[in-house]
Design a protein around this motif. Structure first.
Motif, PDB file in Angstrom:
ATOM      1  N   ILE A 119      77.991  13.424  32.710  1.00 51.56           N
ATOM      2  CA  ILE A 119      78.852  13.226  33.891  1.00 51.56           C
ATOM      3  C   ILE A 119      79.576  14.537  34.176  1.00 51.56           C
ATOM      4  N   PRO A 120      78.870  15.529  34.717  1.00 54.49           N
ATOM      5  CA  PRO A 120      79.477  16.848  34.942  1.00 54.49           C
ATOM      6  C   PRO A 120      80.665  16.818  35.918  1.00 54.49           C
ATOM      7  N   GLN A 121      80.729  15.784  36.751  1.00 53.72           N
ATOM      8  CA  GLN A 121      81.861  15.686  37.691  1.00 53.72           C
ATOM      9  C   GLN A 121      83.200  15.612  36.952  1.00 53.72           C
ATOM     10  N   GLU A 125      86.454  18.265  37.482  1.00 55.58           N
ATOM     11  CA  GLU A 125      87.794  17.859  37.917  1.00 55.58           C
ATOM     12  C   GLU A 125      88.840  17.998  36.798  1.00 55.58           C
ATOM     13  N   TYR A 126      88.390  17.819  35.554  1.00 57.36           N
ATOM     14  CA  TYR A 126      89.339  17.863  34.426  1.00 57.36           C
ATOM     15  C   TYR A 126      88.765  18.755  33.320  1.00 57.36           C
ATOM     16  N   PRO A 127      88.692  20.077  33.552  1.00 56.78           N
ATOM     17  CA  PRO A 127      88.025  20.950  32.569  1.00 56.78           C
ATOM     18  C   PRO A 127      88.764  21.029  31.232  1.00 56.78           C
ATOM     19  N   ASN A 128      87.969  20.922  30.160  1.00 53.69           N
ATOM     20  CA  ASN A 128      88.436  21.125  28.789  1.00 53.69           C
ATOM     21  C   ASN A 128      89.668  20.293  28.425  1.00 53.69           C
ATOM     22  N   LYS A 213      88.251  10.795  43.150  1.00 49.23           N
ATOM     23  CA  LYS A 213      87.877  12.203  43.262  1.00 49.23           C
ATOM     24  C   LYS A 213      86.563  12.541  42.564  1.00 49.23           C
ATOM     25  N   LEU A 214      86.080  11.660  41.702  1.00 53.70           N
ATOM     26  CA  LEU A 214      84.831  11.925  40.995  1.00 53.70           C
ATOM     27  C   LEU A 214      83.604  11.629  41.840  1.00 53.70           C
ATOM     28  N   ALA A 219      75.353   6.116  38.321  1.00 51.57           N
ATOM     29  CA  ALA A 219      74.037   6.455  37.781  1.00 51.57           C
ATOM     30  C   ALA A 219      74.179   7.294  36.511  1.00 51.57           C
ATOM     31  N   ASN A 220      75.170   8.178  36.489  1.00 54.96           N
ATOM     32  CA  ASN A 220      75.392   9.013  35.309  1.00 54.96           C
ATOM     33  C   ASN A 220      75.824   8.179  34.103  1.00 54.96           C
ATOM     34  N   VAL A 221      76.649   7.166  34.366  1.00 56.56           N
ATOM     35  CA  VAL A 221      77.194   6.340  33.290  1.00 56.56           C
ATOM     36  C   VAL A 221      76.077   5.648  32.508  1.00 56.56           C
TER      37      VAL A 221
END
Length: 302
Positions: A119-121, A125-128, A213-214, A219-221
Motif C-alpha cells: 500500500i504505497p499510498q 501520505e505518512y512517510p516513515n 486522502k489515501l 485492491a492493495n489490502v
C-alpha cells in the motif's frame, strides 16, 4: 438437615472481578435419592453495572447414571455466553498490536516492508511513521460446546493508526475480521476454575474503510494475507491471557477437587471429580460458613 443446608451455600452471588459476578441461586428444589442428590443452579455471569440477562437458551442437562466419582458438575453454554456478553459490554475485548510485537521480517512502519510495497499510498501520505493496529471485537464472542470440544467465533475490526510527529494518532484504514478458534479446556485445581487455551483454526478479512486522502486502496489490502496471519498470531496470546484466568467452579470453600476429568457434550461441559475437604460438615459449622458467605457476597455490595 446438614445436606439441605449445604445447598443454601449456593443460593448466593459472588464477585469474579471488577466487571462480573456469578449468580448461583437455585432454580428448582434439589432432588434426593438413596445414592445421590442433584441440584440445578442458575450459573449466570452478570455485569456488576447493568445486571442484564443474556438472551441465550440454556441447554437441558442430560440424564446421568454414573456414580464412580463423588461429584458431577455440568456447566452449560449459557454460563460461557453470559460471561462473553458481560466482558464485551464492559469494553475490555480490545487488543493493541504495536511494532515491537510483530516478527522482525515484518514492520508496522509505513516506509518498511510490507506496507511500503503493498500500500504505497500510506508511505506517501505518512512517510516513515510507525503504525499501531487495534483489534476491537464488535459483537460478543460465540462459544459452542460440542462432543468434539469447545469452538469460538470472533468478529471485529482491525483499525490501523499512525502516530504523527505531534504525538496525535491519525486513522489510516480498517479491516473487517472474523476468526474461528478451538480450545483445549482444563481444571485449575488451585484456582477452582475452568481455564482454556485457544488456537486459531481459520481467519478471514476484508477492506472496511480508509482515510479519504489515501484514495482507493481496497485492491492493495487484499495482498496483506500473510501479514494478517502474523497479526492474528499476536491476538491469540492476548485471548489466552484472559482464558487462563478461568471461570470459577461453584465449589464450597475448603473443598479441593481431586483428579477432575472433563468431557464434552452438546451444549455443556461435564466435570467428574473426587474431593478432599478441610472443613467440618457438622451442622453448626455449615451454618456458620453459610452466614459468612452470605455476608461477604451481599447483592447490595455489588
Amino acid at each position: 438437615m446438614v445436606v439441605f443446608s449445604i445447598f443454601y451455600l449456593f443460593s448466593v452471588v459472588f464477585n469474579i472481578d471488577e466487571y462480573a459476578y456469578a449468580d448461583l441461586s437455585l432454580v428448582s428444589a434439589p432432588k434426593f435419592s438413596e445414592q445421590a442428590f442433584q441440584s440445578l443452579h442458575k450459573g449466570e455471569i452478570l455485569s456488576r453495572k447493568d445486571q442484564q440477562n443474556v438472551s441465550v437458551p440454556n441447554p437441558e442437562i442430560p440424564a446421568h447414571t454414573e456414580t464412580s466419582r463423588m461429584i458431577y458438575l455440568w456447566l452449560t453454554e449459557y454460563r460461557v455466553a453470559s460471561a462473553a456478553n458481560v466482558y464485551f459490554k464492559a469494553g475490555v475485548m480490545e487488543y493493541l498490536i504495536t511494532n515491537d510485537m510483530v516478527p522482525s521480517k515484518f514492520s508496522l512502519n509505513t516506509s518498511k516492508y510490507p506496507f511500503n510495497k503493498t500500500i504505497p499510498q500510506i508511505e506517501k501520505e505518512y512517510p516513515n511513521l510507525d503504525m499501531v493496529a487495534n483489534f476491537e471485537v464488535t459483537s460478543p464472542p460465540v462459544l459452542n460446546m460440542t462432543t468434539e470440544g469447545l469452538k469460538c467465533s470472533l468478529v471485529g475490526l482491525l483499525n490501523f493508526y499512525v502516530t504523527q510527529e505531534n504525538k496525535e494518532a491519525a486513522f489510516v484504514f480498517s479491516l473487517s475480521v472474523s476468526m474461528s478458534l478451538s480450545a483445549s479446556v482444563s481444571v485449575n485445581t488451585k484456582k477452582n476454575a475452568i481455564t482454556g487455551s485457544f488456537t486459531l483454526d481459520s481467519s478471514s478479512f476484508k477492506f472496511a474503510e480508509s482515510a479519504e486522502k489515501l484514495g482507493e486502496i481496497s485492491a492493495n489490502v487484499k495482498k496483506l494475507d500473510k501479514v494478517m496471519d502474523t497479526l492474528f498470531g499476536t491476538i491469540i496470546p492476548k485471548v489466552n491471557e484472559k482464558a487462563a484466568e478461568g471461570l470459577p467452579i461453584p465449589i464450597f470453600p475448603g473443598i479441593e477437587l481431586v483428579k477432575p476429568e472433563i468431557s464434552f457434550g452438546k451444549g455443556y461441559i461435564l466435570i467428574a471429580t473426587d474431593i478432599n475437604h478441610t472443613i467440618s460438615l457438622e451442622y453448626s459449622n455449615v451454618m456458620k460458613m453459610y452466614k459468612d458467605i452470605k455476608n461477604y457476597n451481599r447483592k447490595d455490595e455489588l
